[in-house]
Design a protein around this motif. Sequence first.
Motif, mmCIF file in Angstrom:
data_model
loop_
_atom_site.group_PDB
_atom_site.id
_atom_site.type_symbol
_atom_site.label_atom_id
_atom_site.label_comp_id
_atom_site.label_asym_id
_atom_site.label_seq_id
_atom_site.Cartn_x
_atom_site.Cartn_y
_atom_site.Cartn_z
ATOM 1 N N GLY A 30 5.360 -73.117 -32.629
ATOM 2 C CA GLY A 30 5.930 -72.056 -33.124
ATOM 3 C C GLY A 30 7.084 -71.130 -32.329
ATOM 4 N N ILE A 31 7.753 -70.297 -32.998
ATOM 5 C CA ILE A 31 8.973 -69.608 -32.195
ATOM 6 C C ILE A 31 8.501 -68.487 -31.425
ATOM 7 C CG2 ILE A 31 10.453 -70.339 -33.993
ATOM 8 C CD1 ILE A 31 10.776 -67.406 -35.137
ATOM 9 N N GLY A 32 7.145 -67.946 -31.563
ATOM 10 C CA GLY A 32 6.867 -66.646 -30.660
ATOM 11 C C GLY A 32 6.512 -67.115 -29.102
ATOM 12 N N LYS A 33 6.650 -65.990 -28.632
ATOM 13 C CA LYS A 33 6.133 -66.254 -27.066
ATOM 14 C C LYS A 33 4.707 -66.306 -26.958
ATOM 15 C CE LYS A 33 6.803 -63.370 -22.920
ATOM 16 N NZ LYS A 33 6.682 -64.550 -22.067
ATOM 17 N N GLY A 34 4.387 -67.156 -25.829
ATOM 18 C CA GLY A 34 2.832 -67.179 -25.420
ATOM 19 C C GLY A 34 2.296 -68.463 -25.544
ATOM 20 N N LYS A 35 3.093 -69.613 -25.902
ATOM 21 C CA LYS A 35 2.484 -70.909 -26.053
ATOM 22 C C LYS A 35 1.942 -71.289 -24.709
ATOM 23 C CE LYS A 35 6.542 -71.829 -28.116
ATOM 24 N NZ LYS A 35 6.973 -70.816 -28.496
ATOM 25 N N SER A 36 2.908 -71.277 -23.937
ATOM 26 C CA SER A 36 2.512 -71.881 -22.687
ATOM 27 C C SER A 36 1.700 -71.086 -21.768
ATOM 28 C CB SER A 36 3.575 -71.988 -21.576
ATOM 29 O OG SER A 36 4.569 -72.786 -21.964
ATOM 30 N N THR A 37 1.589 -69.851 -22.077
ATOM 31 C CA THR A 37 0.528 -68.754 -21.582
ATOM 32 C C THR A 37 -0.779 -69.154 -22.004
ATOM 33 O OG1 THR A 37 2.319 -66.995 -21.355
ATOM 34 C CG2 THR A 37 0.074 -66.197 -21.291
ATOM 35 N N ALA A 38 -0.734 -69.473 -23.320
ATOM 36 C CA ALA A 38 -2.343 -69.678 -23.934
ATOM 37 C C ALA A 38 -2.611 -70.863 -23.189
ATOM 38 C CB ALA A 38 -2.036 -69.527 -25.425
ATOM 39 N N ALA A 39 -1.853 -71.907 -23.078
ATOM 40 C CA ALA A 39 -2.479 -73.109 -22.421
ATOM 41 C C ALA A 39 -2.774 -72.971 -21.315
ATOM 42 C CB ALA A 39 -1.225 -74.195 -22.626
ATOM 43 N N PHE A 40 -2.418 -72.236 -20.354
ATOM 44 C CA PHE A 40 -2.848 -71.741 -18.851
ATOM 45 C C PHE A 40 -3.839 -71.080 -19.000
ATOM 46 C CE2 PHE A 40 1.987 -72.421 -17.931
ATOM 47 C CZ PHE A 40 1.770 -73.894 -17.670
ATOM 48 N N GLY A 41 -4.365 -70.300 -19.969
ATOM 49 C CA GLY A 41 -5.586 -69.596 -20.175
ATOM 50 C C GLY A 41 -6.487 -70.651 -20.471
#
Length: 198
Positions: A30-41
């Motif tokens: 998706g175009i929103g921020k947070g994709k990598s951040t969620a994966a690192f979570g």
Amino acid sequence: MPQGQPSVVPEDGLTTRQRRNRPLVVVHTGIGKGKSTAAFGLALRAWNQGWPIGVFQFVKSAKWKVGEERALRVLGDSGEGGSVAWHKMGEGWSWVQRGMESSEEAAREGWEQVKRDLAAETYGLYVLDEFAYPMHWGWVDVDEVVAVLRDRPGTQHVVITGRNAPDKLIEAADLVTEMGKVKHPMDVGQKGQKGIEW
């Protein structure tokens, strides 16, 4: 542990425990921020469970120092949870189209390493950060990725991030989250900042 009731119980012959422990393919797109951040979570949770973690950054620059890398390396070296290995294959940012030939080669080499590690069951969790881009751009064959992930041995979990995840990958994945954007500071000309973007 949460006690949710599944809407469908598959007729796959697996016990509840076997089905619960089935390895997953997760896609954050998706175009929103947070994709990598969620994966690192997810990587933090895996570390806490003592799983070895392999992070493969496919597009972001190898020179870029991200906070998640430092934090996960410190945790991995602490001896308290799982180990952490960090591999950088990218030559530059995903939206900066420079040096694309060397980036393509680096992405292909990175995918070959992931395949070797999956075959050897090296990690419990693989974070393939920005890996949707090499598939979207045609650098890495989506059908091959889907087949390798489908046939991977053991109980290895894989999370893939990036915009424009191919439909075939989404169909094959067990968990897909599409990050949407409502507002972003860049929309009004504000550049990325420490502690938020890196």
